[in-house]
Write a protein that holds these residues in place. Structure first.
Motif, PDB file in Angstrom:
ATOM      1  N   LEU A  11       0.839  -1.187   0.000  1.00  0.00           N
ATOM      2  CA  LEU A  11       0.000   0.000   0.000  1.00  0.00           C
ATOM      3  C   LEU A  11       0.875   1.237   0.000  1.00  0.00           C
ATOM      4  N   LEU A  12       0.404   2.270  -0.676  1.00  0.00           N
ATOM      5  CA  LEU A  12       1.167   3.522  -0.752  1.00  0.00           C
ATOM      6  C   LEU A  12       1.218   4.214   0.596  1.00  0.00           C
ATOM      7  N   CYS A  13       2.331   4.850   0.858  1.00  0.00           N
ATOM      8  CA  CYS A  13       2.495   5.701   2.028  1.00  0.00           C
ATOM      9  C   CYS A  13       1.736   6.995   1.772  1.00  0.00           C
ATOM     10  N   ARG A  14       0.823   7.338   2.700  1.00  0.00           N
ATOM     11  CA  ARG A  14       0.004   8.537   2.508  1.00  0.00           C
ATOM     12  C   ARG A  14       0.848   9.814   2.626  1.00  0.00           C
ATOM     13  N   ALA A  15       1.823   9.780   3.530  1.00  0.00           N
ATOM     14  CA  ALA A  15       2.586  10.993   3.826  1.00  0.00           C
ATOM     15  C   ALA A  15       3.343  11.501   2.596  1.00  0.00           C
ATOM     16  N   CYS A  16       3.905  10.604   1.808  1.00  0.00           N
ATOM     17  CA  CYS A  16       4.730  11.048   0.679  1.00  0.00           C
ATOM     18  C   CYS A  16       4.105  10.671  -0.664  1.00  0.00           C
ATOM     19  N   GLY A  17       3.024   9.890  -0.643  1.00  0.00           N
ATOM     20  CA  GLY A  17       2.370   9.510  -1.891  1.00  0.00           C
ATOM     21  C   GLY A  17       3.251   8.663  -2.789  1.00  0.00           C
ATOM     22  N   GLY A  18       4.208   7.970  -2.213  1.00  0.00           N
ATOM     23  CA  GLY A  18       5.050   7.075  -2.999  1.00  0.00           C
ATOM     24  C   GLY A  18       6.450   7.620  -3.248  1.00  0.00           C
ATOM     25  N   GLY A  19       6.671   8.876  -2.905  1.00  0.00           N
ATOM     26  CA  GLY A  19       7.967   9.489  -3.167  1.00  0.00           C
ATOM     27  C   GLY A  19       9.072   9.049  -2.221  1.00  0.00           C
ATOM     28  N   GLY A  20       8.677   8.574  -1.042  1.00  0.00           N
ATOM     29  CA  GLY A  20       9.676   8.156  -0.057  1.00  0.00           C
ATOM     30  C   GLY A  20       9.857   9.206   1.021  1.00  0.00           C
ATOM     31  N   CYS A  21       9.686   8.790   2.282  1.00  0.00           N
ATOM     32  CA  CYS A  21       9.858   9.724   3.395  1.00  0.00           C
ATOM     33  C   CYS A  21      10.348   8.933   4.607  1.00  0.00           C
ATOM     34  N   ASP A  22      10.503   9.612   5.739  1.00  0.00           N
ATOM     35  CA  ASP A  22      11.002   8.925   6.932  1.00  0.00           C
ATOM     36  C   ASP A  22      10.018   7.864   7.426  1.00  0.00           C
ATOM     37  N   ALA A  23       8.689   8.172   7.300  1.00  0.00           N
ATOM     38  CA  ALA A  23       7.679   7.261   7.843  1.00  0.00           C
ATOM     39  C   ALA A  23       7.737   5.888   7.177  1.00  0.00           C
ATOM     40  N   CYS A  24       8.069   5.869   5.894  1.00  0.00           N
ATOM     41  CA  CYS A  24       8.020   4.607   5.151  1.00  0.00           C
ATOM     42  C   CYS A  24       9.424   4.076   4.841  1.00  0.00           C
ATOM     43  N   GLY A  25      10.430   4.647   5.491  1.00  0.00           N
ATOM     44  CA  GLY A  25      11.795   4.194   5.248  1.00  0.00           C
ATOM     45  C   GLY A  25      12.223   4.433   3.815  1.00  0.00           C
ATOM     46  N   ARG A  26      11.766   5.555   3.238  1.00  0.00           N
ATOM     47  CA  ARG A  26      12.154   5.966   1.871  1.00  0.00           C
ATOM     48  C   ARG A  26      11.628   5.073   0.756  1.00  0.00           C
ATOM     49  N   SER A  27      10.798   4.079   1.100  1.00  0.00           N
ATOM     50  CA  SER A  27      10.349   3.165   0.050  1.00  0.00           C
ATOM     51  C   SER A  27       9.060   3.652  -0.624  1.00  0.00           C
ATOM     52  N   GLY A  28       8.355   4.582   0.011  1.00  0.00           N
ATOM     53  CA  GLY A  28       7.119   5.106  -0.572  1.00  0.00           C
ATOM     54  C   GLY A  28       5.916   4.199  -0.386  1.00  0.00           C
ATOM     55  N   ALA A  29       6.144   3.037   0.225  1.00  0.00           N
ATOM     56  CA  ALA A  29       5.049   2.079   0.371  1.00  0.00           C
ATOM     57  C   ALA A  29       5.271   1.221   1.604  1.00  0.00           C
ATOM     58  N   PHE A  30       4.229   0.500   1.971  1.00  0.00           N
ATOM     59  CA  PHE A  30       4.314  -0.450   3.075  1.00  0.00           C
ATOM     60  C   PHE A  30       3.884  -1.818   2.571  1.00  0.00           C
ATOM     61  N   SER A  31       4.584  -2.824   2.991  1.00  0.00           N
ATOM     62  CA  SER A  31       4.201  -4.185   2.647  1.00  0.00           C
ATOM     63  C   SER A  31       3.423  -4.777   3.812  1.00  0.00           C
ATOM     64  N   LEU A  32       2.348  -5.481   3.498  1.00  0.00           N
ATOM     65  CA  LEU A  32       1.556  -6.123   4.550  1.00  0.00           C
ATOM     66  C   LEU A  32       1.992  -7.569   4.756  1.00  0.00           C
ATOM     67  N   GLN A  33       3.009  -7.992   4.001  1.00  0.00           N
ATOM     68  CA  GLN A  33       3.351  -9.414   4.036  1.00  0.00           C
ATOM     69  C   GLN A  33       3.943  -9.871   5.372  1.00  0.00           C
ATOM     70  N   GLY A  34       4.684  -8.985   6.037  1.00  0.00           N
ATOM     71  CA  GLY A  34       5.259  -9.363   7.321  1.00  0.00           C
ATOM     72  C   GLY A  34       4.255  -9.369   8.459  1.00  0.00           C
ATOM     73  N   GLU A  35       3.058  -8.803   8.195  1.00  0.00           N
ATOM     74  CA  GLU A  35       2.046  -8.620   9.229  1.00  0.00           C
ATOM     75  C   GLU A  35       1.139  -9.833   9.340  1.00  0.00           C
ATOM     76  N   PRO A  36       0.391  -9.937  10.471  1.00  0.00           N
ATOM     77  CA  PRO A  36      -0.649 -10.969  10.506  1.00  0.00           C
ATOM     78  C   PRO A  36      -1.625 -10.728   9.354  1.00  0.00           C
ATOM     79  N   VAL A  37      -2.157 -11.801   8.787  1.00  0.00           N
ATOM     80  CA  VAL A  37      -3.053 -11.668   7.629  1.00  0.00           C
ATOM     81  C   VAL A  37      -4.253 -10.810   7.994  1.00  0.00           C
ATOM     82  N   ARG A  38      -4.521  -9.833   7.154  1.00  0.00           N
ATOM     83  CA  ARG A  38      -5.655  -8.954   7.412  1.00  0.00           C
ATOM     84  C   ARG A  38      -6.887  -9.459   6.673  1.00  0.00           C
TER      85      ARG A  38
END
Ligand code: ZN
Length: 171
Positions: free
Chosen positions: A52-79
């Protein structure tokens, strides 16, 4: 005389700020649904994508998302897929954004709530993969109502029958 109805552009900003308590990272998600679903205010069941896209940077990369612009849900418990009811609109807007608190990423600070999910809904065909209308509950309610009315119908017919028997002198 003072005009109290004068709108203060700062007021809205203040209210929004008050809602911004510290929380986990916000997510952005874009989906497409048929315009008729928006017109009807349909309830959707939405499956989670892997990323999912990082809302703060819209995909550009910021501190919240570790510069990747997105978050992966794969490491998380299944939603589980989430449900969301669209606000009913006569003329579907070109897009509408629904804020879903707590559906964002969990915070790395324990006492902070998860972020928000900002769901952007655009009218179009076909609906996005993983997006469906929630119809199960509606049909269950409908079936229950039908059953209830058929019970009343049976009672009514029995009473009518008894009344006819009585009238014709059988009882
Ligand atoms: Zn970011």
């Amino acid at each position: 005389m003072e005009d109290e109805s004068t709108s203060d552009p700062q007021a809205l900003g203040k209210v929004t700020e008050d809602l911004d308590v510290p929380r986990g990272p916000d997510l952005s998600m874009e989906i497409t649904v048929p315009a008729s679903w928006i017109a009807e205010g349909a309830t959707l069941v939405v499956a989670w994508p892997r990323r999912l896209l990082c809302r703060a940077c819209g995909g550009g990369g910021c501190d919240a998302c570790g510069r990747s612009g997105a978050f992966s849900l794969q490491g998380e418990p299944v939603r589980e897929p989430f449900e969301v009811s669209l606000p009913r609109r006569e003329a579907p807007p070109s897009s509408l954004t629904i804020r879903l608190p707590s559906l964002g990423m969990p915070s790395d600070k324990e006492d902070h709530p998860p972020g928000h999910l900002f769901l952007e809904v655009r009218p179009g065909q076909p609906p996005s993969a993983g997006v469906a209308r929630a119809t199960r509950n509606e049909s269950r309610v409908l079936r229950r109502d039908l059953m209830r009315s058929s019970v009343w119908m049976a009672i009514f017919v029995s009473l009518l029958f008894l009344g006819m028997l009585r009238l014709s002198g059988w009882l």
